[in-house]
Design a protein around this motif. Structure first.
Motif, PDB file in Angstrom:
ATOM      1  N   LEU A   3     -31.833  40.869  40.573  1.00  0.00           N
ATOM      2  CA  LEU A   3     -33.142  41.358  41.031  1.00  0.00           C
ATOM      3  C   LEU A   3     -33.132  42.882  41.171  1.00  0.00           C
ATOM      4  O   LEU A   3     -32.460  43.427  42.047  1.00  0.00           O
ATOM      5  N   HIS A   4     -33.865  43.530  40.315  1.00  0.00           N
ATOM      6  CA  HIS A   4     -33.959  44.996  40.342  1.00  0.00           C
ATOM      7  C   HIS A   4     -35.364  45.446  40.705  1.00  0.00           C
ATOM      8  O   HIS A   4     -36.271  44.639  40.838  1.00  0.00           O
ATOM      9  N   GLU A   5     -35.498  46.776  40.836  1.00  0.00           N
ATOM     10  CA  GLU A   5     -36.817  47.363  41.082  1.00  0.00           C
ATOM     11  C   GLU A   5     -37.022  48.542  40.159  1.00  0.00           C
ATOM     12  O   GLU A   5     -36.165  49.416  40.067  1.00  0.00           O
ATOM     13  N   SER A   6     -38.144  48.568  39.499  1.00  0.00           N
ATOM     14  CA  SER A   6     -38.574  49.769  38.788  1.00  0.00           C
ATOM     15  C   SER A   6     -40.013  49.582  38.337  1.00  0.00           C
ATOM     16  O   SER A   6     -40.941  49.985  39.041  1.00  0.00           O
ATOM     17  N   LEU A  25     -27.889  45.330  43.935  1.00  0.00           N
ATOM     18  CA  LEU A  25     -26.892  45.975  43.073  1.00  0.00           C
ATOM     19  C   LEU A  25     -27.176  47.470  43.038  1.00  0.00           C
ATOM     20  O   LEU A  25     -26.262  48.289  43.126  1.00  0.00           O
ATOM     21  N   HIS A  26     -28.446  47.822  42.919  1.00  0.00           N
ATOM     22  CA  HIS A  26     -28.863  49.232  42.932  1.00  0.00           C
ATOM     23  C   HIS A  26     -29.457  49.565  44.300  1.00  0.00           C
ATOM     24  O   HIS A  26     -30.494  49.027  44.685  1.00  0.00           O
ATOM     25  N   SER A  27     -28.777  50.443  45.005  1.00  0.00           N
ATOM     26  CA  SER A  27     -29.071  50.610  46.426  1.00  0.00           C
ATOM     27  C   SER A  27     -30.450  51.208  46.701  1.00  0.00           C
ATOM     28  O   SER A  27     -31.025  50.974  47.759  1.00  0.00           O
ATOM     29  N   GLY A  28     -30.966  51.983  45.773  1.00  0.00           N
ATOM     30  CA  GLY A  28     -32.305  52.551  45.962  1.00  0.00           C
ATOM     31  C   GLY A  28     -33.401  51.515  45.767  1.00  0.00           C
ATOM     32  O   GLY A  28     -34.573  51.774  46.071  1.00  0.00           O
ATOM     33  N   GLU A  29     -33.030  50.354  45.259  1.00  0.00           N
ATOM     34  CA  GLU A  29     -33.983  49.267  45.028  1.00  0.00           C
ATOM     35  C   GLU A  29     -33.871  48.342  46.231  1.00  0.00           C
ATOM     36  O   GLU A  29     -33.073  47.401  46.250  1.00  0.00           O
ATOM     37  N   THR A  30     -34.648  48.671  47.257  1.00  0.00           N
ATOM     38  CA  THR A  30     -34.336  48.159  48.595  1.00  0.00           C
ATOM     39  C   THR A  30     -34.895  46.780  48.909  1.00  0.00           C
ATOM     40  O   THR A  30     -34.481  46.151  49.875  1.00  0.00           O
TER      41      THR A  30
END
Ligand SMILES: [Zn+2]
Length: 923
Positions: A279-282, A169-174
């Motif tokens: 599923l995100h990344e941070s 969903l968030h493109s920088g979270e690859t």
């Protein structure tokens, strides 16, 4: 619904619920299946510490005839410096589906840029073969109105839960789009107790890439600018765009305005997965969401039991495997319903969310995890018994290992308790209906009103979410008053009755001391300036209604071809600007005062088209009918003062560093067919300081962007090399929506000077929200002060009252009331010199407790009598500063018209007669 006789007879034995808990894949049980030795060796090498892997993912089966990710892509998932573009990802899933009867690929629509949106199904052969039957069971459980309790139990016995996973969903979270390919392959082929049970008891569905346009743009950016990064110190940042319009706000698109998000919602409502996991990344190393406070109290309490049930299971499993840094509870809350995957909890399912640590690419690098002072998210807490390390070397494969182990644990739990998950889903759906019968409000009524296009927006947005809307077939009398036929009714005794309440009621934030991750207020009637009546009279449930599928308001041309002119009444519809642009070949005027024509009142700011222009009748008729507007025929031109509504030559200015809020304005302009140029520093600084903006434009809008005037002017810090965003054969997704040889550096002082020249030469500059720091601080409105509230002030997007001080100003055409609801935007606290206040302040915030209409504003007194809109004549032109953001996330449609009026009447805005200052109230 119909039950086949076999379903009636077949109640599955309760023993299915008491399956034994399986140990983690003992090696001897895997011996039967050939393993990929190269995979095991490579993954071990890329995993930066031995504890960063689990027995669930340290191996991968090799199955003849079924392609693994490496067979298709040429590399294993988690290979350093490898990211996969959408087309290759899709190609892999399709190859896998063509070889495995356990995998199915479904197209669910297209993106803005024409890429496909896919959903992938993986389960055992029988399930995939009969997928529509299983889908049908969930449809029954999701709307149990026609089932008895006993019938529901029969369906539960037959059904299987769908567990939906979303990546990218968030493109920088690859990482997630990479991991999901390996997960799907593993679920399709692995022969182990855990996987076999998942495959038999659960239907896993997957959104491989939730924002395909952004994925490709980011992967291009990664290969172009980020592939050589070694750590945080030499990060090149991300590209100026992900999707066509927005970045992270694709997870804040509460009204599903973006086509890619809407595709998923439409799919959701057909498939109704009881669990949706985004599923995100941070944050480090893996955070599993458990729904902390503030919680949305309208949602079913069962949900708040389910969330920690899952997250605690994942945490304890992963700690058992020796993986550190898995935690829950302390990040993101359950207040706003606007996050994408909240579509599940909003519809009686379960929202789940991860944040896994990621490097914004596939480079292995050292990362400082703790902040310079304190422990940050590396502290030990009751919800973080095994905290992340303070420093770590992190790799893409670590990211894959953590996320895949977590997801497999969640699927393991689901596979052990599939009937509990289904029963909860059914019960939450049933409870939603019952709640609407037992607790007020029992419904909402939207009366027919002057601005029916506003009603149309509210009704159709509710319908998009699957909420049932009816139209009264006769008058009803309730405690709240009597409502005529044709009023719109939303009854609460429906499966999505809770969601209707959440969207339409006032948000009472539970605790002034709590903070929240996003907006606190979103009440639809207020954001759209559409009166909606909350009904506490239970009789509403029996009101006779005809169901509304999709509301189309057909406009009307009243009167024939013999008229002198046509008046299109301005009752606040945003479609008036669309009409002006559709009639661009015609001369259109606006009446500055209201007047009567027969019985009809024509409000100020209506559009008047003289009939003697070529084909005027047919053009006006076609436009008003399709836009839901009403035109009346006038026997003579009105005698009131009028001005010509000239077509504006319009530009939107965007920095390269903050394109998202600009994107929302572009999206609104595109939707309302407003022609504009999107300009960047390159255009402003064109030809060595000879930007000549005034030669090209009448109006320039600077949307909310950056956090300060300095941020707007100087923008992104220069990097160690130029950051080109130009289209090339290699990077086809770049150069879209603007091109730059180097997106850093900002327009600088030279650019600020060009804007000053533009205004002094007669241009109209319009600044929104934070951009309104720019005119005061860079000399374009130098007498205005722009301040900030105290550190104690806290206003996460509440809806507040604003008072119109100059009702005859063109900016307020179509607004009948003096007080209007606006979203507070955390723009500057403006101060206008006392002698100019009466002339320049168009709208102000009353700033009392009762003027907070929905959501939280802590420290409301700091806004008391502060200007909300200021109109400052400067040189030959003027600057109009909005402290609000009148074009926010396709949400505050009730404010759009102020921006549209500013544009339409750009050269007919007059400063009111100067009188001695007397309104000392306004700051
Ligand atoms: Zn994210």
């Amino acid at each position: 619904m119909r039950f086949s006789p076999s379903i009636r007879r077949c109640l599955l034995p309760i023993s299915i619920l008491i399956l034994s808990i399986c140990p983690p894949v003992p090696a001897q049980q895997r011996q039967a299946q050939q393993m990929d030795e190269d995979f095991a060796k490579s993954v071990k090498e890329w995993t930066t510490r031995p504890e960063f892997i689990s027995p669930l993912v340290d191996h991968l089966p090799k199955v003849a005839g079924v392609p693994s990710p490496k067979d298709a892509l040429g590399y294993h998932i988690g290979t350093p410096k490898k990211l996969t573009r959408t087309a290759e990802i899709y190609k892999y899933y399709r190859e896998l589906a063509s070889k495995s009867p356990r995998v199915k690929v479904i197209n669910i629509g297209q993106t803005d840029e024409g890429r496909e949106c896919l959903v992938v199904v993986v389960a055992n052969e029988e399930t995939v073969k009969n997928i529509d039957t299983y889908r049908g069971y969930l449809a029954h459980l999701g709307d149990p109105r026609k089932m008895t309790e006993a019938q529901a139990q029969e369906v539960i016995a037959r059904a299987k839960p769908i567990y939906h996973l979303i990546g990218g969903l968030h493109s920088g979270e690859t990482g997630p789009p990479e991991m999901l390919m390996e997960l799907t392959y593993r679920l399709a082929v692995e022969d182990s107790p855990i996987i076999n049970t998942i495959r038999d008891n659960v239907i896993v569905t997957i959104t491989p890439v939730a924002e395909p346009d952004g994925r490709d743009r980011y992967v291009d950016w990664y290969y172009r600018h980020k592939i050589d990064e070694t750590g945080e110190q030499d990060s090149m940042g991300g590209p100026p765009y992900w999707g066509k319009y927005i970045f992270h706000d694709n997870n804040r698109d509460i009204n599903y305005s973006q086509v890619t998000m809407r595709n998923l919602l439409e799919w959701y409502l057909q498939w109704r997965p009881p669990i949706m996991h985004d599923l995100h990344e941070s944050v480090p190393f893996l955070y599993t969401f458990s729904g902390q406070s503030p919680q949305q109290p309208a949602l079913d309490p069962i949900l708040y039991g389910e969330l920690p049930w899952f997250s605690n299971f994942e945490m304890s499993q992963m700690i058992k495997y020796g993986m550190p840094g898995v935690w829950t509870h302390g990040f993101v809350d359950m207040w706003s319903p606007g996050y994408l995957a909240f579509m599940s909890s909003n519809h009686n399912g379960m929202i789940r969310m991860y944040e896994t640590f990621g490097n914004g690419g596939a480079n292995t690098m050292k990362r400082k995890v703790a902040p310079p002072e304190g422990a940050g998210q590396t502290s030990r807490e009751w919800y973080r018994p095994s905290p992340p390390y303070k420093e770590v070397e992190w790799s893409m494969r670590n990211n894959t290992n953590f996320m895949e182990t977590g997801v497999l644990s969640a699927l393991q739990l689901t596979s052990q308790f599939p009937k509990v998950v289904l029963e909860n889903f059914y019960k939450k759906s049933r409870n939603s209906i019952e709640d609407g019968k037992m607790n007020a409000p029992y419904g909402f009524i939207i009366p027919t009103q002057a601005n029916m296009t506003g009603v149309q927006f509210v009704v159709n947005t509710l319908r998009l979410q699957g909420i049932e809307v009816g139209r009264l077939t006769g008058e009803v009398k309730l405690k709240e008053g009597s409502f005529p036929a044709d009023s719109f009714v939303i009854k609460r005794d429906q499966p999505y009755g809770r969601l209707a309440k959440i969207l339409l009621e006032k948000q009472n934030f539970p605790d002034q001391n709590l903070r929240t991750y996003d907006d606190t207020g979103w009440t639809m009637g207020l954001t759209t300036n559409t009166p909606v009546v909350e009904i506490a009279d239970k009789a509403i449930l029996n009101a006779p209604v005809a169901p509304v599928d999709r509301l189309e308001i057909k406009g009307e041309m009243k009167g024939g071809q013999g008229a002198a002119a046509y008046a299109i009444g301005n009752h606040g519809s945003n479609n008036l600007i669309t009409l002006r642009f559709r009639l661009k070949d015609l001369k259109v005027q606006a009446n500055e005062l209201s007047f009567k024509s027969g019985d009809a009142e024509v409000p100020a700011g209506s559009l008047i088209v003289a009939a003697n222009q070529p084909d005027a009748y047919n053009k006006v008729k076609a436009a008003v009918e399709s836009l839901g507007l009403t035109a009346i025929a006038l026997t003579s031109m009105p005698a009131t003062p009028m001005h010509e509504v000239d077509m504006p030559r319009l530009a939107i200015y965007s920095t390269w560093g903050n394109t998202q809020e600009v994107g929302w304005v572009r999206h609104a302009f595109d939707k309302f067919e407003v022609d504009y140029d999107l300009i960047y520093k390159e255009r402003v600084l064109q030809s060595k300081g000879q930007g000549n903006l005034r030669d090209a434009y009448d109006v320039i809008v600077i949307p909310n962007q950056g956090r300060s005037a300095k941020g707007l002017v100087f923008d992104r810090e220069p990097a160690r090399k130029p950051l080109a965003y130009t289209k090339s054969d290699q990077f086809k997704s770049h150069g879209m929506y603007g091109e730059s040889e180097d997106i850093t550096g900002g327009m600088g002082l030279k650019g600020a000077l060009e804007f000053q020249r533009f205004v002094e030469a007669g241009g109209l500059l319009v600044t929104l929200g934070h951009a309104s720091f720019f005119p005061p601080e860079f000399g374009l409105a130098r007498k205005i002060e722009a301040g900030r509230p105290s550190p104690q002030f806290y206003a996460p997007g509440p809806i507040v009252e604003a008072e119109i001080l100059q009702p005859s100003h063109p900016i307020f055409y179509g607004y009948a009331q003096k007080m209007i609801p606006v979203r507070y935007a955390n723009g500057p606290l403006l101060t206008v010199p006392e002698r100019d206040r009466e002339q320049q302040v168009l709208m102000r915030f009353p700033g009392s407790d009762k003027s907070v209409l929905s959501g939280l504003m802590r420290g409301v007194a700091e806004t008391r009598n502060r200007p909300a809109i200021v109109d400052v004549p400067t040189g030959e032109g003027r600057v109009i500063l909005f402290a609000t953001n009148p074009c926010y996330r396709w949400q505050n449609h009730g404010e759009f018209a102020m921006l549209f009026n500013t544009i339409l009447h750009h050269n007919d805005i007059k400063t009111i007669e100067k009188k001695p200052a007397q309104n000392a109230e306004v700051k």
